[in-house]
Design a protein around this motif. Structure first.
Motif, PDB file in Angstrom:
ATOM      1  N   GLU A  66      22.621 -48.544  40.066  1.00 60.70           N
ATOM      2  CA  GLU A  66      23.207 -47.308  40.573  1.00 60.70           C
ATOM      3  C   GLU A  66      22.791 -47.000  42.013  1.00 60.70           C
ATOM      4  OE1 GLU A  66      19.829 -46.144  37.690  1.00 60.70           O
ATOM      5  OE2 GLU A  66      21.576 -47.437  37.585  1.00 60.70           O
ATOM      6  N   ASP A  67      21.795 -47.712  42.547  1.00 59.76           N
ATOM      7  CA  ASP A  67      21.389 -47.524  43.938  1.00 59.76           C
ATOM      8  C   ASP A  67      22.210 -48.390  44.901  1.00 59.76           C
ATOM      9  OD1 ASP A  67      19.454 -45.662  43.334  1.00 59.76           O
ATOM     10  OD2 ASP A  67      17.855 -47.146  43.156  1.00 59.76           O
ATOM     11  N   LEU A  68      23.004 -49.297  44.369  1.00 65.19           N
ATOM     12  CA  LEU A  68      23.793 -50.207  45.194  1.00 65.19           C
ATOM     13  C   LEU A  68      25.275 -49.890  45.037  1.00 65.19           C
ATOM     14  CD1 LEU A  68      21.952 -53.532  44.325  1.00 65.19           C
ATOM     15  CD2 LEU A  68      21.587 -52.071  46.302  1.00 65.19           C
ATOM     16  N   ARG A  69      26.030 -50.178  46.083  1.00 61.99           N
ATOM     17  CA  ARG A  69      27.489 -50.014  46.005  1.00 61.99           C
ATOM     18  C   ARG A  69      28.144 -51.261  46.581  1.00 61.99           C
ATOM     19  NH1 ARG A  69      29.780 -48.568  50.982  1.00 61.99           N
ATOM     20  NH2 ARG A  69      28.243 -47.871  52.493  1.00 61.99           N
ATOM     21  N   LYS A  70      29.290 -51.580  46.013  1.00 60.71           N
ATOM     22  CA  LYS A  70      30.017 -52.771  46.431  1.00 60.71           C
ATOM     23  C   LYS A  70      31.330 -52.333  47.073  1.00 60.71           C
ATOM     24  CE  LYS A  70      31.204 -57.276  44.594  1.00 60.71           C
ATOM     25  NZ  LYS A  70      31.217 -58.117  43.390  1.00 60.71           N
ATOM     26  N   THR A  71      31.617 -52.875  48.243  1.00 61.66           N
ATOM     27  CA  THR A  71      32.852 -52.530  48.937  1.00 61.66           C
ATOM     28  C   THR A  71      34.009 -53.353  48.366  1.00 61.66           C
ATOM     29  OG1 THR A  71      32.476 -54.196  50.646  1.00 61.66           O
ATOM     30  CG2 THR A  71      31.604 -51.975  51.053  1.00 61.66           C
ATOM     31  N   TYR A  77      25.985 -52.795  49.596  1.00 61.12           N
ATOM     32  CA  TYR A  77      25.176 -51.906  50.432  1.00 61.12           C
ATOM     33  C   TYR A  77      24.294 -51.045  49.547  1.00 61.12           C
ATOM     34  CZ  TYR A  77      28.416 -52.915  54.260  1.00 61.12           C
ATOM     35  OH  TYR A  77      29.167 -53.536  55.218  1.00 61.12           O
ATOM     36  N   VAL A  78      23.242 -50.507  50.155  1.00 58.88           N
ATOM     37  CA  VAL A  78      22.405 -49.519  49.462  1.00 58.88           C
ATOM     38  C   VAL A  78      23.074 -48.166  49.638  1.00 58.88           C
ATOM     39  CG1 VAL A  78      20.134 -48.432  49.375  1.00 58.88           C
ATOM     40  CG2 VAL A  78      20.319 -50.848  49.908  1.00 58.88           C
ATOM     41  N   ARG A  79      23.183 -47.418  48.547  1.00 58.72           N
ATOM     42  CA  ARG A  79      23.771 -46.073  48.622  1.00 58.72           C
ATOM     43  C   ARG A  79      22.870 -45.172  49.459  1.00 58.72           C
ATOM     44  NH1 ARG A  79      28.030 -45.114  45.252  1.00 58.72           N
ATOM     45  NH2 ARG A  79      28.230 -46.520  43.490  1.00 58.72           N
ATOM     46  N   ASP A  80      23.455 -44.097  49.993  1.00 60.79           N
ATOM     47  CA  ASP A  80      22.667 -43.129  50.770  1.00 60.79           C
ATOM     48  C   ASP A  80      21.567 -42.554  49.882  1.00 60.79           C
ATOM     49  OD1 ASP A  80      24.234 -43.532  52.979  1.00 60.79           O
ATOM     50  OD2 ASP A  80      25.576 -41.845  52.548  1.00 60.79           O
ATOM     51  N   GLY A  82      19.227 -44.261  48.520  1.00 61.41           N
ATOM     52  CA  GLY A  82      18.729 -45.264  47.577  1.00 61.41           C
ATOM     53  C   GLY A  82      17.362 -45.776  48.001  1.00 61.41           C
TER      54      GLY A  82
END
Length: 147
Positions: A66-71, A77-80, A82
């Motif tokens: 949940e701390d990472l996001r995928k484009t 990327y690391v979430r804001d 995170g």
């Protein structure tokens, strides 16, 4: 160029984990507050032994999903906000304390609440006080006639 993870006890080198899973590496954030949170989380102190540069990275194995996001194009990327939180030292403790023994409540003590019992009890206390004070020698200060 392969990267190294700067977290203590992490031997991650390159972009594949020993299990074959893809590993990403992330630079330290520029925001001072979040940067300090990352440094605190990985248990390092900036100084002569540890200097953060653009090559100092933390691998994705230390982040929760949940701390990472995928484009849309697949980049991660690391979430804001995170912060890395998965480490060898943050696992469950191997030693568990045994449960405390079950405690039973004390039996209730009933006092006689009749008004005559409390009056008799008070009279006994007053009588004892009078007897004790009558038996003690006088403690008043006497003036010395020579002064």
């Amino acid at each position: 160029m392969p990267s190294y993870c700067c977290v203590p006890n992490c031997n991650q080198f390159g972009y594949a984990s020993p299990s074959g899973k893809k590993v990403n590496f992330f630079n330290f954030p520029k925001a001072p507050l979040i940067r300090k949170q990352w440094i605190h989380a990985i248990r390092r102190d900036e100084g002569k032994d540890f200097v953060i540069t653009e090559r100092t990275k933390v691998c994705s194995l230390h982040f929760r999903p949940e701390d990472l996001r995928k484009t849309l194009n697949g980049r991660i990327y690391v979430r804001d906000g995170g912060v890395p939180s998965k480490f060898d030292w943050s696992g469950p403790s191997p030693k568990k304390r045994k449960a405390p023994t079950e405690r039973k409540p004390l039996p209730e003590i009933s006092f006689d609440s009749s008004p005559s019992a409390s009056v008799n009890n008070e009279e006994e206390v007053v009588e004892e006080f009078v007897e004790i004070s009558a038996n003690e020698p006088s403690t008043s200060l006497e003036l010395d006639p020579q002064i």
